[in-house]
Design a protein around this motif. Structure first.
Motif, mmCIF file in Angstrom:
data_model
loop_
_atom_site.group_PDB
_atom_site.id
_atom_site.type_symbol
_atom_site.label_atom_id
_atom_site.label_comp_id
_atom_site.label_asym_id
_atom_site.label_seq_id
_atom_site.Cartn_x
_atom_site.Cartn_y
_atom_site.Cartn_z
ATOM 1 N N SER A 47 0.806 -1.230 0.000
ATOM 2 C CA SER A 47 0.000 0.000 0.000
ATOM 3 C C SER A 47 0.838 1.278 0.000
ATOM 4 O O SER A 47 0.451 2.276 -0.611
ATOM 5 C CB SER A 47 -0.935 0.001 1.211
ATOM 6 N N ASP A 48 1.973 1.282 0.702
ATOM 7 C CA ASP A 48 2.812 2.489 0.785
ATOM 8 C C ASP A 48 4.252 2.025 1.009
ATOM 9 O O ASP A 48 4.703 1.879 2.142
ATOM 10 C CB ASP A 48 2.339 3.390 1.919
ATOM 11 N N GLU A 49 4.965 1.837 -0.087
ATOM 12 C CA GLU A 49 6.286 1.217 -0.014
ATOM 13 C C GLU A 49 7.272 2.063 0.775
ATOM 14 O O GLU A 49 8.045 1.547 1.578
ATOM 15 C CB GLU A 49 6.814 0.968 -1.423
ATOM 16 N N LYS A 50 7.248 3.376 0.567
ATOM 17 C CA LYS A 50 8.219 4.236 1.243
ATOM 18 C C LYS A 50 7.992 4.238 2.741
ATOM 19 O O LYS A 50 8.941 4.144 3.536
ATOM 20 C CB LYS A 50 8.145 5.659 0.705
ATOM 21 N N GLN A 51 6.728 4.346 3.170
ATOM 22 C CA GLN A 51 6.421 4.323 4.595
ATOM 23 C C GLN A 51 6.801 2.983 5.206
ATOM 24 O O GLN A 51 7.365 2.918 6.307
ATOM 25 C CB GLN A 51 4.933 4.579 4.818
ATOM 26 N N PHE A 52 6.543 1.903 4.478
ATOM 27 C CA PHE A 52 6.888 0.581 5.006
ATOM 28 C C PHE A 52 8.384 0.456 5.245
ATOM 29 O O PHE A 52 8.821 0.003 6.310
ATOM 30 C CB PHE A 52 6.442 -0.525 4.053
ATOM 31 N N HIS A 53 9.190 0.850 4.252
ATOM 32 C CA HIS A 53 10.641 0.672 4.388
ATOM 33 C C HIS A 53 11.199 1.527 5.519
ATOM 34 O O HIS A 53 12.100 1.081 6.256
ATOM 35 C CB HIS A 53 11.338 0.997 3.070
ATOM 36 N N ALA A 54 10.686 2.738 5.678
ATOM 37 C CA ALA A 54 11.157 3.589 6.768
ATOM 38 C C ALA A 54 10.740 3.010 8.119
ATOM 39 O O ALA A 54 11.541 2.942 9.061
ATOM 40 C CB ALA A 54 10.609 5.004 6.606
ATOM 41 N N SER A 55 9.490 2.577 8.219
ATOM 42 C CA SER A 55 9.018 1.971 9.475
ATOM 43 C C SER A 55 9.792 0.702 9.786
ATOM 44 O O SER A 55 10.152 0.440 10.937
ATOM 45 C CB SER A 55 7.518 1.646 9.374
ATOM 46 N N TYR A 56 10.066 -0.081 8.742
ATOM 47 C CA TYR A 56 10.790 -1.331 8.953
ATOM 48 C C TYR A 56 12.222 -1.069 9.402
ATOM 49 O O TYR A 56 12.747 -1.780 10.268
ATOM 50 C CB TYR A 56 10.794 -2.164 7.673
ATOM 51 N N LEU A 57 12.855 -0.051 8.832
ATOM 52 C CA LEU A 57 14.228 0.268 9.223
ATOM 53 C C LEU A 57 14.290 0.645 10.702
ATOM 54 O O LEU A 57 15.226 0.245 11.411
ATOM 55 C CB LEU A 57 14.768 1.411 8.359
ATOM 56 N N ALA A 351 13.299 11.765 7.065
ATOM 57 C CA ALA A 351 13.591 11.524 5.653
ATOM 58 C C ALA A 351 12.316 11.268 4.857
ATOM 59 O O ALA A 351 12.270 11.481 3.644
ATOM 60 C CB ALA A 351 14.536 10.324 5.511
ATOM 61 N N VAL A 352 11.269 10.805 5.564
ATOM 62 C CA VAL A 352 9.980 10.542 4.920
ATOM 63 C C VAL A 352 8.995 11.683 5.188
ATOM 64 O O VAL A 352 8.243 12.097 4.306
ATOM 65 C CB VAL A 352 9.392 9.210 5.430
ATOM 66 N N HIS A 353 8.998 12.181 6.412
ATOM 67 C CA HIS A 353 8.089 13.258 6.821
ATOM 68 C C HIS A 353 8.922 14.413 7.383
ATOM 69 O O HIS A 353 8.981 14.611 8.599
ATOM 70 C CB HIS A 353 7.111 12.751 7.874
ATOM 71 N N PRO A 354 9.570 15.194 6.533
ATOM 72 C CA PRO A 354 10.507 16.213 7.026
ATOM 73 C C PRO A 354 9.850 17.363 7.775
ATOM 74 O O PRO A 354 10.519 18.050 8.552
ATOM 75 C CB PRO A 354 11.191 16.706 5.749
ATOM 76 N N HIS A 355 8.566 17.581 7.558
ATOM 77 C CA HIS A 355 7.943 18.775 8.131
ATOM 78 C C HIS A 355 6.974 18.478 9.276
ATOM 79 O O HIS A 355 6.340 19.394 9.794
ATOM 80 C CB HIS A 355 7.213 19.563 7.044
ATOM 81 N N GLY A 356 6.864 17.213 9.672
ATOM 82 C CA GLY A 356 5.947 16.923 10.762
ATOM 83 C C GLY A 356 5.985 15.468 11.173
ATOM 84 O O GLY A 356 6.110 14.563 10.335
ATOM 85 N N PHE A 357 5.882 15.248 12.469
ATOM 86 C CA PHE A 357 5.903 13.897 13.029
ATOM 87 C C PHE A 357 4.489 13.330 13.050
ATOM 88 O O PHE A 357 3.530 14.015 13.416
ATOM 89 C CB PHE A 357 6.462 13.948 14.453
ATOM 90 N N HIS A 358 4.366 12.083 12.637
ATOM 91 C CA HIS A 358 3.109 11.369 12.882
ATOM 92 C C HIS A 358 3.382 9.869 12.848
ATOM 93 O O HIS A 358 4.229 9.405 12.074
ATOM 94 C CB HIS A 358 2.035 11.747 11.855
ATOM 95 N N LEU A 359 2.683 9.161 13.703
ATOM 96 C CA LEU A 359 2.819 7.710 13.747
ATOM 97 C C LEU A 359 1.904 7.072 12.707
ATOM 98 O O LEU A 359 0.820 7.588 12.414
ATOM 99 C CB LEU A 359 2.476 7.189 15.146
ATOM 100 N N HIS A 360 2.344 5.961 12.179
ATOM 101 C CA HIS A 360 1.593 5.213 11.172
ATOM 102 C C HIS A 360 1.399 3.798 11.693
ATOM 103 O O HIS A 360 2.226 3.290 12.463
ATOM 104 C CB HIS A 360 2.378 5.211 9.852
#
Length: 404
Positions: A47-57, A351-360
Motif C-alpha cells: 500500500s505504501d512502499e516508502k512508509q513501510f521501508h522507513a518503518s521497517y528500518l 527523511a519521509v516526513h521532514p515537516h511533521g511527526f506522525h505515527l503510522h
C-alpha cells in the motif's frame, strides 16, 4: 553441578531452566504475533512502499542495536574479568546470539534501497572531483559489500563467544575463559568500527548531504543503553514468573541500574556534543538536519527525547535507593526502551516526513514483526538450557556479590 540447582556452598537452589510448558506457551505467543505482524507488513509494503521501508528500518535497528549492545557488554565482561555480571552473562549472550541470523531481516532494507536512499538513484552525485569519493562510497555494490561484511563479522563474533561460553558448561577450565578474552580484545575494536560505519550507511546516509563524525557513537551508545534496559526488564520478568529469584539479587539489579544511569549520561553527553558543534559551526548543510527536527511537531519529539531519555531517568536513577528499588528500576528501564524507539524514529522518519511527526500503523506492524523474530531467536536459546553459566568457576562469587 546440576542445571536445576547449585550445589556449591552458599549458592541458591532453584530451577535454572524454563519448564517445557512455559517455554511452549511463550513460543506459541511469539509465533502468533510474528504471523499476524508479518502479514500486516506485507499489506503495508503493497500500500505504501516508502512508509513501510522507513518503518521497517526503525523496527529492525531497534532490536539489532540492542543485540549489538549485548555483544559489547559480553566482551567487556570478559576483558574486565567482571564477577558481578557472571550471574546475568548467559542472558546477555542469548540476546547477543540473535545477531547471527539478523542478516535475514536485512533483506527488506535491501529491497528498499531506491525508495529510502536518494544516493541510490543513478546520477545523484555530480560528475565532479569533489563528489567522486562519495559517488564510489555510496554506490549500491559497495554499500551491499560493506553490509555483508558487517553482518558476517557480527555473526562470527556472536557464534564464537556463545560457543565459548557453552563450552565452559562442558569443560569448566580457565583456558576456556582465556579464549573468550582472546576473542574479545580485537572483537571489541572491530565491533565499534563496524557499528559506526553501519550507522553511517544505514541511517546517516538517509540525508546524503549531512554528516557528523560522532554519529556512530551516538547510535552505538543508544543501543548499549537500550540493551541495559532490556536486560533489566528480562530479569524482572523472569523473577516475576518465579525464575532466578535467588540467583539474580538486588545487588545485581543495583549494578545494572548503575550501568543504566551511566549510559544515560553518556548518551546525553554525545547527543549534546553533536548538537553543540553543529550549532556553533553554523554550516547550512549541517544545520538543515537539525532544522527538520525542530520544525512543526518534530520539535515536541526533540523535547520529549531531552526529557524522557535524559532528564527524567537521570533524576530518577541518581539516588542509590532507586537503583535498588525494583519497581522504580523497572519503570526507568521501560521508559528507556520507549525512548529508544522514539530516538530511532527521530533519526529516520524526517527523511519521509521532514515537516511533521506522525505515527503510522506500519510503525507498530514493522516493530512487532522484527521484534517477534528477534524474540523467537532469544526464546529458542532458553529451551532446555540453564539461564546461568552453571559451571563458571566464578559463579559462586557472583551470586554472593555485595555492593559497598
Amino acid at each position: 553441578m546440576s542445571a536445576h540447582g547449585h550445589h556449591q556452598s552458599g549458592a541458591p537452589r532453584e530451577p535454572l531452566e524454563l519448564s517445557p510448558s512455559a517455554w511452549g506457551r511463550g513460543r506459541n505467543i511469539l509465533l502468533a504475533v510474528a504471523v499476524i505482524t508479518w502479514l500486516l507488513c506485507a499489506v503495508g509494503y503493497g500500500s505504501d512502499e516508502k512508509q513501510f521501508h522507513a518503518s521497517y528500518l526503525v523496527g529492525f535497528l531497534y532490536f539489532l542495536t540492542i543485540s549489538l549492545g549485548a555483544m559489547f557488554f559480553v566482551m567487556v565482561h570478559h576483558l574486565t574479568n567482571s564477577l558481578w555480571s557472571v550471574a546475568v552473562r548467559r542472558l546477555m549472550e542469548n540476546i547477543m546470539f540473535v545477531t547471527a541470523p539478523a542478516a535475514l531481516l536485512f533483506i527488506p532494507v535491501i529491497l528498499g534501497l531506491d525508495t529510502l536512499y536518494e544516493w541510490a538513484h543513478p546520477g545523484f552525485f555530480p560528475d565532479e572531483p569533489a563528489y567522486r569519493f562519495k559517488a564510489v562510497f555510496f554506490s549500491k555494490s559497495f554499500y551491499l559489500a560493506r553490509t555483508v561484511i558487517y553482518l558476517a563479522i557480527w555473526a562470527l563474533l556472536a557464534v564464537v563467544l556463545y560457543r565459548q561460553s557453552r563450552q565452559q558448561d562442558l569443560c569448566p577450565q580457565p583456558c576456556v575463559v582465556r579464549r573468550a578474552i582472546w576473542w574479545s580484545g580485537p572483537g571489541l575494536l572491530v565491533l565499534m568500527v563496524t557499528v559506526t560505519m553501519a550507522a553511517v550507511d544505514w541511517v546517516m546516509s538517509l540525508d546524503p548531504h549531512w554528516y557528523s563524525t560522532i554519529f556512530g557513537v551516538y547510535v552505538f551508545s543508544g543501543g548499549g543503553l537500550a540493551f541495559t534496559a532490556a536486560l533489566i526488564l528480562i530479569c524482572l520478568a523472569l523473577r516475576r514468573a518465579g525464575w532466578l529469584r535467588e540467583s539474580i539479587t538486588v545487588e545485581h539489579y543495583h549494578d545494572m541500574g548503575k550501568w543504566l544511569f551511566a549510559l544515560t549520561v553518556f548518551w546525553a553527553y554525545i547527543a549534546f556534543s553533536q548538537y553543540m558543534l553543529i550549532w556553533y559551526a553554523n554550516i547550512p548543510e549541517e544545520t538543515l538536519w537539525y532544522k527538520h527536527r525542530l520544525e512543526g511537531n518534530w520539535a515536541y519529539v526533540s523535547l520529549t527525547l531531552l526529557l524522557g531519555r535524559f532528564i527524567i531517568p537521570f533524576l530518577v536513577l541518581l539516588p542509590r535507593a532507586s537503583k535498588r528499588n525494583l519497581p522504580i528500576l523497572g519503570a526507568a528501564a521501560a521508559l528507556t526502551l520507549v525512548m529508544h524507539f522514539i530516538d530511532l524514529h527521530w533519526l529516520i522518519m524526517p527523511a519521509v516526513h521532514p515537516h511533521g511527526f506522525h505515527l503510522h500503523w506500519m510503525d507498530a506492524a514493522a516493530f512487532l514483526g522484527a521484534g517477534s523474530f528477534f524474540a523467537l531467536l532469544f526464546w529458542c536459546r532458553l529451551r532446555g538450557r540453564p539461564m546461568l553459566p552453571v559451571k563458571d568457576l566464578r559463579l559462586v562469587e557472583s551470586l554472593e556479590h555485595q555492593n559497598i
